[in-house]
Design an enzyme around this catalytic site. Structure first.
Site, short mmCIF file in Angstrom:
data_model
loop_
_atom_site.label_atom_id
_atom_site.label_comp_id
_atom_site.label_asym_id
_atom_site.label_seq_id
_atom_site.Cartn_x
_atom_site.Cartn_y
_atom_site.Cartn_z
N HIS A 35 -8.55 -1.51 -8.95
CA HIS A 35 -7.40 -1.85 -8.62
C HIS A 35 -7.12 -3.36 -9.24
O HIS A 35 -7.99 -4.13 -9.26
CB HIS A 35 -7.34 -2.20 -7.06
CG HIS A 35 -7.48 -0.54 -6.39
ND1 HIS A 35 -6.29 0.23 -6.46
CD2 HIS A 35 -8.47 0.04 -6.12
CE1 HIS A 35 -6.60 1.35 -5.83
NE2 HIS A 35 -7.89 1.21 -5.60
N LEU A 36 -5.97 -3.58 -9.59
CA LEU A 36 -5.67 -4.96 -10.17
C LEU A 36 -5.97 -5.94 -9.08
O LEU A 36 -6.47 -7.12 -9.24
CB LEU A 36 -4.33 -4.89 -10.72
CG LEU A 36 -4.06 -4.22 -11.77
CD1 LEU A 36 -2.55 -3.48 -11.93
CD2 LEU A 36 -4.37 -4.74 -13.14
N GLU A 45 -13.72 3.64 -9.17
CA GLU A 45 -12.16 3.27 -8.58
C GLU A 45 -11.79 1.93 -8.99
O GLU A 45 -12.53 0.94 -8.93
CB GLU A 45 -12.20 3.44 -7.08
CG GLU A 45 -10.65 3.14 -6.60
CD GLU A 45 -10.90 3.21 -5.26
OE1 GLU A 45 -11.96 3.77 -4.48
OE2 GLU A 45 -9.97 2.78 -4.32
N PRO A 72 0.84 6.43 -10.07
CA PRO A 72 2.36 5.96 -9.91
C PRO A 72 2.51 4.42 -9.84
O PRO A 72 1.89 3.80 -9.36
CB PRO A 72 2.63 6.78 -8.48
CG PRO A 72 1.17 6.79 -7.80
CD PRO A 72 0.31 7.07 -8.91
N ASN A 73 3.64 4.22 -10.78
CA ASN A 73 4.25 3.04 -10.88
C ASN A 73 3.44 2.10 -11.86
O ASN A 73 4.16 0.91 -12.08
CB ASN A 73 4.34 2.15 -9.56
CG ASN A 73 5.56 3.14 -8.65
OD1 ASN A 73 6.42 3.47 -9.13
ND2 ASN A 73 5.15 3.44 -7.47
N TYR A 107 0.74 -8.41 -9.56
CA TYR A 107 0.14 -7.58 -10.52
C TYR A 107 -0.14 -8.38 -11.85
O TYR A 107 -0.65 -7.80 -12.79
CB TYR A 107 0.86 -6.33 -10.59
CG TYR A 107 0.67 -5.71 -9.50
CD1 TYR A 107 -0.18 -4.95 -8.79
CD2 TYR A 107 2.01 -5.07 -8.88
CE1 TYR A 107 -0.30 -4.54 -7.71
CE2 TYR A 107 2.05 -4.48 -7.75
CZ TYR A 107 0.90 -4.18 -7.07
OH TYR A 107 0.79 -3.47 -5.88
N ASN A 153 -7.27 3.89 -11.63
CA ASN A 153 -6.41 3.49 -10.56
C ASN A 153 -5.27 4.43 -10.17
O ASN A 153 -4.27 4.67 -11.04
CB ASN A 153 -5.80 1.89 -11.20
CG ASN A 153 -5.18 1.34 -10.30
OD1 ASN A 153 -4.64 1.61 -9.20
ND2 ASN A 153 -4.51 0.16 -10.74
N HIS A 168 -4.58 5.67 -1.34
CA HIS A 168 -4.52 5.39 0.14
C HIS A 168 -3.85 6.74 0.78
O HIS A 168 -3.80 6.74 2.11
CB HIS A 168 -3.66 4.26 0.46
CG HIS A 168 -3.53 3.01 -0.46
ND1 HIS A 168 -4.81 2.27 -0.69
CD2 HIS A 168 -2.79 2.56 -1.13
CE1 HIS A 168 -4.68 1.33 -1.53
NE2 HIS A 168 -3.38 1.38 -1.75
N ALA A 198 -0.78 3.95 -5.19
CA ALA A 198 -0.58 4.06 -3.78
C ALA A 198 -1.38 5.24 -3.38
O ALA A 198 -1.60 5.72 -2.26
CB ALA A 198 0.93 4.35 -3.45
N ARG A 213 7.68 -6.19 -13.25
CA ARG A 213 8.03 -6.52 -12.01
C ARG A 213 6.87 -7.07 -11.22
O ARG A 213 5.72 -6.81 -11.62
CB ARG A 213 8.70 -5.26 -11.12
CG ARG A 213 10.02 -5.16 -11.83
CD ARG A 213 10.78 -4.02 -11.21
NE ARG A 213 11.32 -3.16 -12.40
CZ ARG A 213 11.55 -1.87 -12.45
NH1 ARG A 213 11.47 -1.21 -11.39
NH2 ARG A 213 12.30 -1.17 -13.50
N ARG A 256 -4.83 -7.33 1.46
CA ARG A 256 -3.42 -6.87 1.47
C ARG A 256 -3.29 -6.35 2.86
O ARG A 256 -3.82 -6.39 3.84
CB ARG A 256 -2.91 -6.34 0.23
CG ARG A 256 -3.24 -7.05 -1.07
CD ARG A 256 -2.77 -6.38 -2.31
NE ARG A 256 -1.36 -6.28 -2.19
CZ ARG A 256 -0.53 -5.45 -3.20
NH1 ARG A 256 -1.31 -4.59 -4.12
NH2 ARG A 256 0.96 -5.15 -2.76
O1 CA2 Z 1 -3.77 -3.37 -7.22
C1 CA2 Z 1 -3.84 -2.05 -7.66
O2 CA2 Z 1 -4.00 -1.80 -8.74
C2 CA2 Z 1 -3.20 -1.03 -7.05
O3 CA2 Z 1 -3.58 0.20 -7.07
C3 CA2 Z 1 -1.66 -0.81 -7.50
C4 CA2 Z 1 -0.82 0.04 -6.39
C5 CA2 Z 1 -0.79 -0.30 -5.21
O4 CA2 Z 1 -0.05 0.73 -4.36
C6 CA2 Z 1 -2.21 -0.21 -4.79
O5 CA2 Z 1 -2.18 -0.50 -3.21
C7 CA2 Z 1 -3.09 -1.36 -5.36
C8 CA2 Z 1 0.81 -0.11 -6.94
C9 CA2 Z 1 1.06 -0.15 -8.47
C10 CA2 Z 1 2.61 -0.36 -8.67
O6 CA2 Z 1 2.42 -1.28 -9.86
C11 CA2 Z 1 3.74 -2.20 -10.05
C12 CA2 Z 1 3.72 -2.82 -11.01
C13 CA2 Z 1 4.55 -3.73 -11.24
C14 CA2 Z 1 5.68 -3.65 -10.83
C15 CA2 Z 1 5.88 -2.75 -9.69
C16 CA2 Z 1 4.78 -1.88 -9.17
#
Ligand code: CA2
Length: 146
Positions: free
Chosen positions: A100-101, A98, A10-11, A23, A74, A80, A77, A18, A107
């Site tokens: 993550h960026l 697994e 998701p996202n 990110y 990846n 978690h 959210a 954004r 965090r």
């Molecule tokens: O660091 C990562 O790759 C995460 O998986 C990214 C997730 C976050 O909930 C994890 O804790 C760590 C969030 C992805 C949202 O990506 C966005 C990218 C641009 C703008 C808004 C959200």
């Protein structure tokens, strides 16, 4: 040729549009293109999928069995929160890395927990888009020794 499914949750479709301070400015299309180029050098095929829906991610994991040799995930959210995703990964018995960026351990505390880590062969986080390429390296190495 061994194929790897790269699954984004998701996202992550918003990547590069954004929160660049967290990110980066790389888009999901850029990440997927880098993965495809890197996989080619490693002699792997890749298929990339993104969904904002937990059930769709689970369906994609189930469908990977017998098609792909490993997974790079990846889960955003859902990492978690989702026992269902963890169970799906465990059920297909494919090596999953697994990624993550961001460095989730540096965090908020709620991001320190990962259900996926319990079933993944390993976790790579904090290296931006490079995390995905490192995950492909790890899987390529695993395929050569098994
Ligand atoms: O660091 C990562 O790759 C995460 O998986 C990214 C997730 C976050 O909930 C994890 O804790 C760590 C969030 C992805 C949202 O990506 C966005 C990218 C641009 C703008 C808004 C959200």
């Amino acid at each position: 040729m061994t194929s790897v499914l790269i699954l984004n949750g998701p996202n992550l479709n918003l990547l590069g549009t954004r929160q660049p301070e967290v990110y980066g400015r790389t888009t999901l299309a850029d990440v997927e293109a880098s993965c495809a180029a890197h996989a080619e050098k490693l002699g792997l095929d890749v298929v990339c999928t993104q969904s904002n829906h937990e059930g769709a991610l689970i369906d994609a994991i189930h469908a990977a069995k017998g098609v792909h040799g490993g997974l790079v995930i990846n889960a955003g959210a859902y990492t978690h929160t989702s026992i269902a995703l963890m169970d799906a990964v465990a059920s297909v018995e494919l090596p999953a890395v697994e990624v993550h960026l961001s460095n989730i351990h540096a965090r908020e505390e709620f991001r320190h927990v990962s259900y996926l880590s319990k079933v993944a062969v390993g976790q790579i986080c904090g290296f931006g888009a490079q995390s995905y390429l490192m995950a492909l390296d790890a899987l390529a190495h695993r395929f050569t020794i098994s």
